[in-house]
Enzyme design. Structure first.
Site, PDB file in Angstrom:
ATOM      1  N   ASP A 108       0.835  -1.203   0.000  1.00  0.00           N
ATOM      2  CA  ASP A 108       0.000   0.000   0.000  1.00  0.00           C
ATOM      3  C   ASP A 108       0.871   1.254   0.000  1.00  0.00           C
ATOM      4  O   ASP A 108       0.366   2.378  -0.050  1.00  0.00           O
ATOM      5  CB  ASP A 108      -1.021  -0.008   1.155  1.00  0.00           C
ATOM      6  CG  ASP A 108      -0.377  -0.060   2.517  1.00  0.00           C
ATOM      7  OD1 ASP A 108       0.861  -0.136   2.598  1.00  0.00           O
ATOM      8  OD2 ASP A 108      -1.124  -0.015   3.529  1.00  0.00           O
ATOM      9  N   SER A 109       2.212   1.060  -0.010  1.00  0.00           N
ATOM     10  CA  SER A 109       3.116   2.183  -0.281  1.00  0.00           C
ATOM     11  C   SER A 109       2.801   2.796  -1.639  1.00  0.00           C
ATOM     12  O   SER A 109       3.231   3.910  -1.936  1.00  0.00           O
ATOM     13  CB  SER A 109       4.575   1.713  -0.243  1.00  0.00           C
ATOM     14  OG  SER A 109       4.757   0.573  -1.059  1.00  0.00           O
ATOM     15  N   ASP A 169      -1.005  -6.203  -0.214  1.00  0.00           N
ATOM     16  CA  ASP A 169      -1.312  -5.548   1.059  1.00  0.00           C
ATOM     17  C   ASP A 169      -2.816  -5.393   1.256  1.00  0.00           C
ATOM     18  O   ASP A 169      -3.540  -5.065   0.314  1.00  0.00           O
ATOM     19  CB  ASP A 169      -0.703  -4.140   1.061  1.00  0.00           C
ATOM     20  CG  ASP A 169       0.381  -3.985   2.104  1.00  0.00           C
ATOM     21  OD1 ASP A 169       0.384  -4.750   3.094  1.00  0.00           O
ATOM     22  OD2 ASP A 169       1.228  -3.096   1.922  1.00  0.00           O
ATOM     23  N   LYS A 211      -1.035  -9.343   3.207  1.00  0.00           N
ATOM     24  CA  LYS A 211      -0.280  -8.789   4.333  1.00  0.00           C
ATOM     25  C   LYS A 211      -1.152  -7.803   5.088  1.00  0.00           C
ATOM     26  O   LYS A 211      -1.853  -7.002   4.473  1.00  0.00           O
ATOM     27  CB  LYS A 211       0.990  -8.088   3.831  1.00  0.00           C
ATOM     28  CG  LYS A 211       1.773  -7.385   4.946  1.00  0.00           C
ATOM     29  CD  LYS A 211       3.165  -7.002   4.519  1.00  0.00           C
ATOM     30  CE  LYS A 211       3.287  -5.684   3.811  1.00  0.00           C
ATOM     31  NZ  LYS A 211       2.821  -4.507   4.568  1.00  0.00           N
ATOM     32  N   GLU A 269       9.242  -3.831  10.425  1.00  0.00           N
ATOM     33  CA  GLU A 269       9.675  -2.558   9.826  1.00  0.00           C
ATOM     34  C   GLU A 269      10.259  -1.638  10.881  1.00  0.00           C
ATOM     35  O   GLU A 269       9.623  -1.398  11.929  1.00  0.00           O
ATOM     36  CB  GLU A 269       8.478  -1.872   9.123  1.00  0.00           C
ATOM     37  CG  GLU A 269       8.865  -0.524   8.511  1.00  0.00           C
ATOM     38  CD  GLU A 269       7.871  -0.006   7.477  1.00  0.00           C
ATOM     39  OE1 GLU A 269       6.904  -0.723   7.139  1.00  0.00           O
ATOM     40  OE2 GLU A 269       8.074   1.139   7.015  1.00  0.00           O
TER      41      GLU A 269
END
Ligand code: KIV
Length: 276
Positions: A56-57, A95, A124, A193
């Protein structure tokens, strides 16, 4: 009948969850990258990445938002379909966007869409103990899950910024317990992360499932970065863990190959990319 999944006429067969587990066992680093379209997906695949994440970046690097919060399930499906067409060997994860998994039933509905419409092989989601019921429900329905811990970008407004997580002893302990609980609930991969090296090392050592890091130090089972960051496309200040692999190279494929090689031979991440 099963030939398609096992070979697709390739030198090395497509990656699946057991390949990733075997790689952890064999201490072979897992090279992962994000991708958002078919052309880059093809390069990432040719370069030998094992896993491709339709992250989703995309809300930040494709759509130009400041955070990942505005991204929708339809957005991820759109990009996943394109990426899936570019891949032959790499394992594709998609995502689950912000608030698309607030309840187990909603999570299952959206995960099914990501797999059936988007072609994802795993989904994810971000979360700790609060997502155990969701992960359990997805696992009961044979949906492969990657659980994202540490810095959770979808929680940026709650955390108050993109910050290193797990620096304090109690927070690190909680993260390790969350990782165990998510594995027990059925998570197939844990992604960490922006955590200190020690936290990455401890969680990796405690789990049977592969632990993939982004800014989690060298002692995890694999690394992931945002594709546009390694290609030097991202403008402005980038996080400490980012490395531009285009320096000294003149094609995107060479840059991506250099990243995959650096993960495989453990020259990335170096000390300057880590938090301690
Ligand atoms: O959305 C994304 O690209 C991610 C990676 C940064 C791990 O979650």
């Amino acid at each position: 009948m099963y030939k398609q999944l096992q070979q697709r006429g390739m030198d090395s067969p497509p990656v699946n969850v057991s390949t990733l587990r075997d790689m952890k066992q064999a201490a072979e680093p897992i090279a992962c990258l994000t991708a958002y379209d078919a052309s880059f997906a093809q390069l990432v695949d040719i370069a030998g990445a094992d896993v491709v994440l339709v992250g989703d970046s995309l809300g930040m690097v494709i759509q130009g938002h400041d955070t990942t919060v505005p991204v929708t399930v339809d957005d991820v499906i759109y990009h996943s379909r394109s990426v899936a067409r570019g891949l032959r060997r790499a394992f594709m994860i998609a995502d689950m966007p912000f608030m698309s998994y607030a309840t187990p039933v909603q999570a299952l509905d959206n995960a099914v869409r990501l797999m059936q419409e988007g072609g994802a092989m795993m989904v994810k989601l971000e979360g700790g103990q609060g997502q155990v019921a969701v992960v359990e429900y997805l696992a009961q329905h044979d949906i492969p899950v990657c659980a994202h811990l540490g810095l959770k970008p979808q929680s940026v407004h709650k955390i108050g910024g993109f910050r290193v997580q797990g620096r304090e002893r109690q927070a690190a302990k909680q993260m390790a317990e969350d990782a165990q609980a998510l594995q027990a609930a059925g998570a197939d991969i844990v992604l960490l992360e922006c955590v200190p090296n020690e936290v990455g090392r401890t969680i990796r050592g405690a789990l049977q499932v592969p632990v993939i890091g982004i800014g989690a130090g060298p002692d995890v089972d694999g690394q992931i970065l945002v594709l546009y960051d390694i290609l030097g496309i991202t403008q402005g200040r980038t996080p400490r863990f980012v490395k531009n692999f285009m320096q000294g190279r003149d094609s995107a494929l060479d840059g991506i190959r250099a990243y995959v090689q650096a993960v495989k031979d453990k020259t990335y991440p170096a000390e300057e990319h880590c938090f301690s």
